[in-house]
Design a protein around this motif. Structure first.
Motif, PDB file in Angstrom:
ATOM      1  N   GLU A 178     -20.724   3.983 -12.100  1.00  0.00           N
ATOM      2  CA  GLU A 178     -19.668   3.888 -11.088  1.00  0.00           C
ATOM      3  C   GLU A 178     -18.310   4.276 -11.672  1.00  0.00           C
ATOM      4  O   GLU A 178     -17.506   4.945 -11.012  1.00  0.00           O
ATOM      5  N   LEU A 179     -18.055   3.886 -12.904  1.00  0.00           N
ATOM      6  CA  LEU A 179     -16.819   4.290 -13.583  1.00  0.00           C
ATOM      7  C   LEU A 179     -16.815   5.798 -13.822  1.00  0.00           C
ATOM      8  O   LEU A 179     -15.763   6.452 -13.741  1.00  0.00           O
ATOM      9  N   PHE A 180     -17.984   6.347 -14.114  1.00  0.00           N
ATOM     10  CA  PHE A 180     -18.139   7.788 -14.296  1.00  0.00           C
ATOM     11  C   PHE A 180     -17.758   8.530 -13.019  1.00  0.00           C
ATOM     12  O   PHE A 180     -17.001   9.521 -13.057  1.00  0.00           O
ATOM     13  N   GLU A 181     -18.261   8.072 -11.880  1.00  0.00           N
ATOM     14  CA  GLU A 181     -17.926   8.695 -10.594  1.00  0.00           C
ATOM     15  C   GLU A 181     -16.436   8.597 -10.315  1.00  0.00           C
ATOM     16  O   GLU A 181     -15.816   9.545  -9.820  1.00  0.00           O
ATOM     17  N   MET A 182     -15.848   7.464 -10.611  1.00  0.00           N
ATOM     18  CA  MET A 182     -14.419   7.260 -10.401  1.00  0.00           C
ATOM     19  C   MET A 182     -13.598   8.198 -11.285  1.00  0.00           C
ATOM     20  O   MET A 182     -12.621   8.805 -10.835  1.00  0.00           O
ATOM     21  N   ALA A 183     -14.015   8.332 -12.537  1.00  0.00           N
ATOM     22  CA  ALA A 183     -13.308   9.211 -13.473  1.00  0.00           C
ATOM     23  C   ALA A 183     -13.383  10.676 -13.032  1.00  0.00           C
ATOM     24  O   ALA A 183     -12.411  11.428 -13.160  1.00  0.00           O
ATOM     25  N   TYR A 191      -5.615  13.574 -12.649  1.00  0.00           N
ATOM     26  CA  TYR A 191      -5.223  12.305 -13.257  1.00  0.00           C
ATOM     27  C   TYR A 191      -5.956  12.171 -14.593  1.00  0.00           C
ATOM     28  O   TYR A 191      -6.865  11.359 -14.767  1.00  0.00           O
ATOM     29  N   LEU A 192      -5.564  12.978 -15.559  1.00  0.00           N
ATOM     30  CA  LEU A 192      -6.315  13.093 -16.806  1.00  0.00           C
ATOM     31  C   LEU A 192      -6.363  11.787 -17.596  1.00  0.00           C
ATOM     32  O   LEU A 192      -7.418  11.381 -18.081  1.00  0.00           O
ATOM     33  N   ILE A 193      -5.213  11.126 -17.745  1.00  0.00           N
ATOM     34  CA  ILE A 193      -5.173   9.883 -18.512  1.00  0.00           C
ATOM     35  C   ILE A 193      -6.029   8.808 -17.861  1.00  0.00           C
ATOM     36  O   ILE A 193      -6.777   8.094 -18.537  1.00  0.00           O
ATOM     37  N   ASP A 194      -5.942   8.702 -16.530  1.00  0.00           N
ATOM     38  CA  ASP A 194      -6.779   7.726 -15.834  1.00  0.00           C
ATOM     39  C   ASP A 194      -8.262   8.026 -16.022  1.00  0.00           C
ATOM     40  O   ASP A 194      -9.082   7.118 -16.218  1.00  0.00           O
ATOM     41  N   ALA A 195      -8.613   9.299 -15.950  1.00  0.00           N
ATOM     42  CA  ALA A 195     -10.010   9.694 -16.130  1.00  0.00           C
ATOM     43  C   ALA A 195     -10.493   9.331 -17.528  1.00  0.00           C
ATOM     44  O   ALA A 195     -11.597   8.799 -17.697  1.00  0.00           O
ATOM     45  N   VAL A 196      -9.682   9.608 -18.532  1.00  0.00           N
ATOM     46  CA  VAL A 196     -10.041   9.274 -19.912  1.00  0.00           C
ATOM     47  C   VAL A 196     -10.180   7.765 -20.076  1.00  0.00           C
ATOM     48  O   VAL A 196     -11.136   7.270 -20.695  1.00  0.00           O
ATOM     49  N   ASN A 197      -9.224   7.016 -19.512  1.00  0.00           N
ATOM     50  CA  ASN A 197      -9.265   5.559 -19.636  1.00  0.00           C
ATOM     51  C   ASN A 197     -10.526   4.976 -18.998  1.00  0.00           C
ATOM     52  O   ASN A 197     -11.177   4.086 -19.564  1.00  0.00           O
ATOM     53  N   ASN A 198     -10.886   5.470 -17.819  1.00  0.00           N
ATOM     54  CA  ASN A 198     -12.077   4.943 -17.155  1.00  0.00           C
ATOM     55  C   ASN A 198     -13.360   5.388 -17.841  1.00  0.00           C
ATOM     56  O   ASN A 198     -14.361   4.663 -17.818  1.00  0.00           O
TER      57      ASN A 198
END
Length: 330
Positions: A178-183, A191-198
């Motif tokens: 689910e985090l993968f889908e969100m990222a 939203y690169l930083i958010d994607a990396v964080n998730n």
């Protein structure tokens, strides 16, 4: 003689039926949850009740009566029991899934996912005995959930715990897939930083149990590696926030875990003395105004952004003074 032959035929027929029935029940296979025979399932649940009572009490001595010889001899087992005990003290756990298996192989064996859902998983494990039982427990409440895995194997000296494990299952209420889908959605919006964080969170809960394997694990790992490379190319730490008059320099961004979940933590170097908290708060207010421009998305989908202001860059070898601030976004 005819009567004797008739008797033999009847006996042979009965024996054949018994052999067929035995082979049907003894064929390798796996049974999940309600598919497990009710009486056998009840026995396993009673066994789990005893084990969890001792785990919660951190009673390693009494647990020895329920463990395999190999697990008892493992020097890490006592520490593992303590870790599980700490989790049970924090929350009430309930059974998520259970499996009774008759193994086909004596070495590595597999239980494949039966449903093609986002959170479907396979089990890859060592078939140390012919019969085994797997039980997976998760907390009833909370967004950051740890899974407790208890595996039993039927040895010649009885059903014993062969494996005990505890690891993150969900973070911010989401599993690794689910985090993968969100990222992926965040990455599509730049939203690169958010994607990396998730994706870092997804990596942390990718294996909630040693035998647990999500079918898209390789996709998750490859995507994380890809966007990490992009982020490292795009953000060269430390970098200066030129839009802020005091020119603070961001030195690190990562996910900080608190009781409510995991959210971005921004480390930055400030030229303002840490004792001057009024000036630091003013500077931080200016940072908040521009952070979304510098790191698109970081101020959109997060409940908080945490900040730590430093005068000296931390090197991980000694404690460095800092001033912490929190931006509540939701």
């Amino acid at each position: 003689m005819k009567l004797f032959k008739s008797y033999l035929l009847k006996v042979s027929g009965i024996l054949l039926i018994v052999i067929v029935l035995q082979s049907c029940f003894d064929q390798p296979g796996s049974w999940k949850n309600e598919k497990i025979k009710a009486s056998r399932r009840a026995d396993f649940h009673a066994l789990n009740d005893q084990v969890f009572k001792l785990l919660k009490a951190n009673d390693a001595k009494q647990l020895g009566f329920f463990m395999s010889k190999e697990l008892i001899e493992d020097t890490y087992t006592t520490r593992l029991i303590e870790l599980v005990s700490n989790r049970l003290a924090d929350n009430n756990y309930e059974l998520l899934d259970e499996y009774y298996v008759i193994n086909k192989f004596t070495d590595n064996d597999t239980v494949k996912a039966t449903k093609a859902s986002k959170n479907s998983y396979d089990l890859y494990y060592q078939g140390i005995t012919r019969e085994m039982y797997f039980s997976f427990f998760t907390p009833k409440a909370g967004d950051n959930k740890y899974m407790i895995t208890v595996v039993y194997a039927k040895y010649d000296y009885g059903w014993k715990i062969s494996q005990l494990d505890v690891a993150p299952y969900t973070i911010n209420g989401k599993t690794a897939p689910e985090l993968f889908e969100m990222a992926k959605q965040e990455y599509a919006k730049n939203y690169l930083i958010d994607a990396v964080n998730n994706m870092s969170l997804a990596s942390n809960c990718l294996r909630p149990g040693d035998m647990w394997n999500y079918p898209n694990e390789r996709d998750i790992s490859e995507f994380y590696a890809k966007i990490m490379t992009e982020a490292n190319d795009h953000y060269k730490f430390p970098f200066t926030l030129t839009g802020v008059p005091t020119k603070p320099r961001i030195i690190r961004v990562y996910m900080e875990t608190v009781d409510e979940g995991s959210y971005p933590m921004v480390y930055y170097l400030s030229s303002i003395k840490l004792a001057d908290t009024v000036a630091l708060k003013k500077e931080n207010g200016n940072i908040r105004k521009v952070i979304g421009n510098v790191m698109p998305g970081i101020d959109k989908d997060n409940k908080y952004i945490f900040y730590s202001a430093f005068n000296t860059k931390p090197d991980g070898r000694k404690t460095v003074d800092h001033y912490d601030l929190t931006d509540k976004l939701q």
